[in-house]
Write a protein that holds these residues in place. Structure first.
Motif, short mmCIF file in Angstrom:
data_model
loop_
_atom_site.label_atom_id
_atom_site.label_comp_id
_atom_site.label_asym_id
_atom_site.label_seq_id
_atom_site.Cartn_x
_atom_site.Cartn_y
_atom_site.Cartn_z
N TYR A 1 0.83 -1.32 0.16
CA TYR A 1 0.01 0.20 -0.02
C TYR A 1 0.73 1.11 0.18
N TYR A 2 0.56 2.35 -0.76
CA TYR A 2 1.06 3.63 -0.68
C TYR A 2 2.52 3.23 -1.46
N GLY A 3 2.81 2.03 -2.11
CA GLY A 3 3.93 1.82 -2.97
C GLY A 3 4.92 1.01 -1.96
N ARG A 4 4.64 0.69 -0.70
CA ARG A 4 5.39 0.01 0.15
C ARG A 4 4.79 -1.43 0.64
N ILE A 5 5.69 -1.92 1.05
CA ILE A 5 5.17 -3.38 1.65
C ILE A 5 4.53 -3.18 2.75
N TYR A 6 3.21 -3.75 2.98
CA TYR A 6 2.58 -3.85 4.19
C TYR A 6 3.24 -4.61 5.23
N GLU A 7 4.21 -4.39 5.70
CA GLU A 7 5.10 -5.02 6.53
C GLU A 7 4.41 -5.68 8.04
N GLN A 8 4.12 -6.75 8.16
CA GLN A 8 3.49 -7.32 9.33
C GLN A 8 4.26 -8.08 10.17
N HIS A 9 5.40 -8.21 10.08
CA HIS A 9 6.48 -8.89 10.78
C HIS A 9 7.53 -7.80 11.42
N ASP A 10 7.81 -8.09 12.72
CA ASP A 10 8.98 -7.47 13.33
C ASP A 10 9.90 -8.35 13.31
N GLY A 11 10.57 -8.59 14.50
CA GLY A 11 11.84 -9.37 14.63
C GLY A 11 11.54 -10.79 15.09
N GLU A 12 12.63 -11.75 14.95
CA GLU A 12 12.50 -13.12 15.36
C GLU A 12 12.95 -13.16 16.98
N LEU A 13 13.88 -12.25 17.37
CA LEU A 13 14.45 -12.40 18.63
C LEU A 13 15.04 -11.19 19.14
N ASP A 14 14.54 -10.25 19.77
CA ASP A 14 15.23 -8.97 20.22
C ASP A 14 15.92 -9.00 21.84
N ILE A 15 16.98 -8.55 21.94
CA ILE A 15 17.59 -8.43 23.00
C ILE A 15 18.13 -6.96 23.40
N VAL A 16 17.25 -6.39 24.38
CA VAL A 16 17.48 -4.86 24.48
C VAL A 16 17.12 -4.48 25.76
N LYS A 17 17.24 -3.05 26.03
CA LYS A 17 16.91 -2.45 27.52
C LYS A 17 17.72 -3.22 28.54
N GLY A 18 19.12 -3.18 28.33
CA GLY A 18 20.23 -3.65 29.25
C GLY A 18 19.92 -4.82 29.70
N ALA A 19 19.28 -5.83 28.79
CA ALA A 19 19.43 -7.31 28.85
C ALA A 19 20.83 -7.88 29.03
N ASP A 20 21.19 -9.01 29.57
CA ASP A 20 22.47 -9.28 29.99
C ASP A 20 22.58 -10.93 29.92
N TYR A 21 23.70 -11.48 29.68
CA TYR A 21 24.09 -12.92 29.96
C TYR A 21 23.01 -13.73 29.30
N VAL A 22 23.01 -13.82 27.97
CA VAL A 22 22.31 -14.69 26.95
C VAL A 22 22.86 -15.43 26.12
N THR A 23 22.67 -16.75 26.18
CA THR A 23 23.22 -17.75 25.24
C THR A 23 22.14 -18.21 24.33
#
Length: 441
Positions: free
Chosen positions: A251-273
């Motif tokens: 729409y409006y010449g742009r993909i109607y994007e309905q997906h965000d990310g698969e995994l987000d690690i944000v806001k001071g997150a820590d110690y992730v494997t």
């Protein structure tokens, strides 16, 4: 060709998890350590030295759960109820089969009066223009009604994961369709052996000021680690499933994007494997640190320590991952590029990425110089990586092919939290055979 043997993650068991019924004689006391749980993956904990999630207290999830806090769920409502039961007491939730978290339909989330055709007519760039966004629109406007509808979907598809929890799929076909697992401000979570089909945002927002052409922006990552610590994501599969971007309208010449990310690690997150996962068929895949802004930097500096090993990144466009601020160790991963490939590693604000012993399979027309993408000035370590079977200096080829964005070598730290490191040239055979849901050993 001999099929590679999956050595899988090195695991330990937490003994003394629950009372064991042991036959004892005399005055002796039964010891839980006499019968550790070697066979049930639901009670497995992250091994020492297995990435950043092993740092400090390590990651045990719900391994210490008593019988009253071990659940088997087959529906979204039952899953949410299990999460809420018992607060932060250790719990194990076994997911059986594929749980639908999408809700009945997009129409079921829409508030009275919401009309997508009216939305398109009102905010058509030919009418609305491209120099103002929609955030100030009142509640009774098409945008206001979109916001209210989006809030309904948000409440339905998101599930808040408490501390001290293990969520594990039973068998080879367990997982979620359309769910967004939220790990917010909690410690000690394990998520294993699950297939995640990305949530489909029913109500993306149009932003005419996002690039010169405007963009549709969506919500809902399959999993979000937000200000949380000690999280182990293992043998999961992330995909867009039946709704890849190629099926979405424009729409409006742009993909109607309905997906965000698969995994987000944000806001001071820590110690992730993140180990032995498959990230497939997606555009903006993994984000570590979500902003360059001063407020975000104050939260993220000194945090966002993440390890990726033995993951398969297949048919992705970008962000595998894109990194800001964090000390990220990425080794023994296989990257298989497809159509529309942009880059794998995004080098962002104050990032300290170490990318070693990885394998990249690129199609004709995809240059090794674009495996790394420079967003901000930050050094990177990229040693012993193979591209299409050939040992390749990723920094050198990037600097030769993208001369205006010179990367500096040397991330400034050396990872020590690693278990088995496989030779990079053997990684495709090992990872392709062993990573993902249904392959937990």
């Amino acid at each position: 060709m001999r099929t590679p043997k999956c050595h899988g993650p090195v695991i330990t068991t937490l003994v003394g998890c629950t009372a064991l019924a042991l036959a004892v004689t005399g005055a002796g006391t039964a010891s839980a350590a006499a019968q550790p749980r070697h066979l049930d993956p639901a009670h497995q904990t992250l091994a020492p030295n297995d990435g950043w999630a092993a740092s400090g207290t390590g990651t045990t999830g719900g391994a210490a759960a008593d019988r009253a806090h071990v659940y088997t769920v087959t529906t979204w409502d039952a899953f949410k109820a299990a999460l809420a039961d018992g607060g932060t007491a250790p719990k194990i939730i076994k997911v059986q089969g594929r749980i639908d978290a999408d809700g009945p339909s997009c129409a079921s989330f829409a508030v009275p009066g919401y009309d997508f055709d009216a939305y398109l007519k009102t905010y058509d760039p030919a009418v609305w223009g491209r120099d103002r966004n929609l955030d100030a629109e009142p509640d009774d406007s098409p945008e206001g009604l979109r916001r209210a509808s989006a809030a309904r979907q948000d409440a339905y598809v998101k599930a808040e994961i408490p501390a001290n929890t293990t969520i594990i799929g039973v068998g080879g076909n367990a997982g979620f369709k359309g769910a967004s697992l939220q790990m917010k401000g909690v410690d000690n979570v394990i998520v294993r052996n699950l297939l995640f089909e990305s949530p489909l945002d029913c109500f993306p927002q149009w932003d005419p000021t996002d690039t010169a052409d405007g963009n549709w922006n969506s919500e809902y990552d399959s999993a979000v680690i937000y200000g949380s610590t000690h999280v182990w994501m293992d043998h999961d599969t992330f995909t867009d499933g039946d709704h890849p971007d190629s099926t979405l309208p424009h729409y409006y010449g742009r993909i109607y994007e309905q997906h965000d990310g698969e995994l987000d690690i944000v806001k001071g997150a820590d110690y992730v494997t993140a180990s032995w996962n498959v990230f497939a068929d997606h555009d903006k895949t993994i984000l570590i640190g979500n902003s360059d802004g001063a407020a975000t930097a104050a939260v993220d500096r000194g945090h966002l320590k993440v390890t990726f090993h033995h993951n398969l990144f297949s048919n992705l466009v970008e962000r595998a991952p894109r990194v800001r601020f964090g000390q990220v160790d990425s080794y023994d991963n296989h990257f298989v590029a497809g159509d529309g490939y942009g880059y794998s590693y995004g080098i962002g604000m104050e990032s300290q990425l170490v990318a070693e012993h990885n394998a990249f399979t690129l199609p004709a027309g995809a240059d090794a110089g674009h495996v790394l993408k420079k967003w901000k000035e930050a050094p990177v370590t990229a040693d012993d990586n193979y591209v299409n079977g050939t040992l390749t200096d990723l920094i050198a080829v990037h600097n030769a092919e993208v001369p205006g964005e010179v990367l500096q070598p040397g991330a400034g730290w050396t990872p020590t939290l690693r278990t088995k490191v496989d030779p990079a040239n053997r990684v495709p055979g090992i990872v392709d055979h062993c990573a993902g849901a249904g392959r937990l050993r």
